[in-house]
Every structure is written in structure tokens, then in C-alpha cells.
Design an enzyme around this catalytic site. Sequence first.
Site, short mmCIF file in Angstrom:
data_model
loop_
_atom_site.label_atom_id
_atom_site.label_comp_id
_atom_site.label_asym_id
_atom_site.label_seq_id
_atom_site.Cartn_x
_atom_site.Cartn_y
_atom_site.Cartn_z
N ASN A 9 48.87 6.15 76.40
CA ASN A 9 49.02 4.70 75.22
C ASN A 9 48.23 5.47 74.33
O ASN A 9 47.00 5.31 74.41
CB ASN A 9 48.04 3.43 75.40
CG ASN A 9 48.07 2.60 74.66
OD1 ASN A 9 48.27 2.20 73.83
ND2 ASN A 9 47.34 1.18 75.86
N LYS A 11 47.11 3.99 71.46
CA LYS A 11 46.52 2.60 70.98
C LYS A 11 46.68 3.02 69.16
O LYS A 11 47.16 3.94 68.37
CB LYS A 11 45.08 2.27 71.21
CG LYS A 11 45.26 2.19 72.86
CD LYS A 11 43.84 1.70 73.32
CE LYS A 11 43.92 1.44 74.79
NZ LYS A 11 42.54 0.88 75.48
N HIS A 94 49.79 -5.87 76.35
CA HIS A 94 47.76 -5.24 76.50
C HIS A 94 47.24 -6.28 76.11
O HIS A 94 47.03 -6.92 75.97
CB HIS A 94 48.07 -4.27 75.61
CG HIS A 94 47.04 -2.80 75.90
ND1 HIS A 94 45.59 -3.54 75.53
CD2 HIS A 94 46.61 -2.02 76.56
CE1 HIS A 94 45.00 -2.61 76.32
NE2 HIS A 94 46.05 -1.69 76.90
N GLU A 96 44.77 -5.68 74.74
CA GLU A 96 44.16 -5.91 73.84
C GLU A 96 44.81 -6.84 73.09
O GLU A 96 43.84 -7.93 71.97
CB GLU A 96 44.48 -4.93 72.79
CG GLU A 96 43.01 -3.85 73.68
CD GLU A 96 42.57 -2.57 73.84
OE1 GLU A 96 43.59 -1.74 73.25
OE2 GLU A 96 42.48 -1.80 74.94
N GLU A 165 46.33 -3.36 84.78
CA GLU A 165 44.78 -3.13 83.96
C GLU A 165 43.81 -3.50 83.99
O GLU A 165 43.68 -4.67 82.86
CB GLU A 165 45.03 -2.56 82.24
CG GLU A 165 46.50 -1.31 82.35
CD GLU A 165 46.78 -0.78 80.84
OE1 GLU A 165 46.53 0.13 80.69
OE2 GLU A 165 45.79 -1.55 80.01
N GLY A 171 39.08 1.58 78.71
CA GLY A 171 38.04 2.26 78.18
C GLY A 171 36.71 2.15 78.26
O GLY A 171 35.74 2.67 77.07
N SER A 209 40.82 3.45 82.00
CA SER A 209 40.10 4.34 82.60
C SER A 209 40.23 5.66 83.50
O SER A 209 39.44 6.41 84.34
CB SER A 209 38.64 3.81 83.23
OG SER A 209 37.49 3.83 81.58
#
Length: 247
Positions: A9, A11, A94, A96, A165, A171, A209
Amino acid sequence: MKKKLIAGNWKMNGSLDANEALLKGLLSGVGQPACQVAVCVPSVYLGQCQALLAGSVIDLGAQDVSSHEVGAYTGEISPSMLKEFGVRYAIVGHSERRQYHGETDGMVATKVQRALGSGITPIVCVGESLAEREAGKTEEVVKRQLAAVIHVNGHCISEIVVAYEPVWAIGTGLSATAEQAQQVHAVLRAQLKAATSNADRIKLLYGGSMNAGNAASLLAMQDIDGGLVGGAALKAQDFLTIIAAAV
Ligand code: PGA
């Protein structure tokens, strides 16, 4: 045996030059992997990446998809548009997008339906925040998120990929332990089993991560069928190491 899937991904990272260098690095080292491999790239680079990946073992993915097929939806990209660029996967829901773009469980479920309708495999993300984990609500949260997708998509659910996730691991360099991840994956697998007789073929990815150092132990767990990889997918050697660990 079910092949694992390692999906990068990217991003909102990359540039024409950086993408080319990264993909060339991946293509020169990937060989014939034991797992499936995909990169989910920013939409503006789909054409570039499609050309660079043509005929290779690396599939192309998008990071989102519209819940509409056509019309007055400024800024949106429909699944049939993605299809024109050879896109096989689309990340949906996701954290985010849930956090910064107000995507609800219901919107995510509709996007999944729209993607499936166009022959794109949605990689459906679920996961709890740190506060939810600390309040003992992990199971409740991920089950609620997945239930919305199951509710709208019925038996088609066997065509999706799920990515667990934990938001606190994304991250941050703070991966879930293999045992923590497996525990949640087992919950998700049981929920899918209650919804379809094909639950065993659904790939359950871990994301948050995942890196060259921890991938092998995560991927060794019974219900972890691959990874959704952010930061480590931007470095060819790290991503190749993760791919090699997915046997
Ligand atoms: P990370 O991101 O690997 O950088 O934690 C994973 C993701 O958000 O999909």
C-alpha cells in the site's frame, strides 16, 4: 494450498521517477514467488504502473474505489475505470479513509459491492484503535466492521480479501505480535465461516508495521494468509524480503 498474498500500500507516496525505480527493483528481484504479489498505487500512476508491470507476476491495485458507477461525483473513480487500467485489487475501508474521509461501515460495504460487481477484488480493512483495544473492544469493533460488509454482500463474501490492520500498529513501527494478530484473525475466520461455506479460501491479511524482520513470524500463523504492507513496500529490498517470507 491457498497461496498467500503480499500487497503493498503505497499510500500518497511516489513520483514518476520513484515509481519506476521501485518497480524495476521489484521486477529484477521477484523471480517466481510462492505467493501472489500486488502493489496498490495512487490512482494517477495506475497507467504508468500498468505499463511497467505488464506481463509480470506483480498485480496492480488501487487504494480506494467509488461506491458509484458513473455520474456527477467529482473526484471519484469508478471500478470500471480502474478495470480499464488492469486493476485487480482495490483497498476498501482503510482506517485512514475511515478517519480522514468519514467513511462509515455502510459506505465501505457499498464500495465492496461495487468493486465485486466489476470484477475487482476488494481488500477490506478492519481494525481497532488503541483506545478500543485498551477498552477490551477489539473483537466487537472488527466484527461490527466486517458484519456490515457481510450483510450487504451475502454469499459474494467469499470473493473478498480481508486485512486486519490495528490502527495503533499502522505506520508506528509497533506491529501486533504474531499471537495478537492470529487471535483476531481467528475471530474473523469464524465470523466468515458463519456467513459462507467457502470461508477457508478467503485470504486474511495482516497489516500494521509488517516489515522485513517480523514478516516471517506473522506469516507463519495459521490464519494469516498474507500482508498489507505500507512503509516497507516503498523499499524494494524490504518488500522482496517480505515476499520471500510468504511461503
Ligand atoms: P504500515 O501501513 O505498514 O506502514 O504500518 C500499513 C497500512 O496502512 O496498510
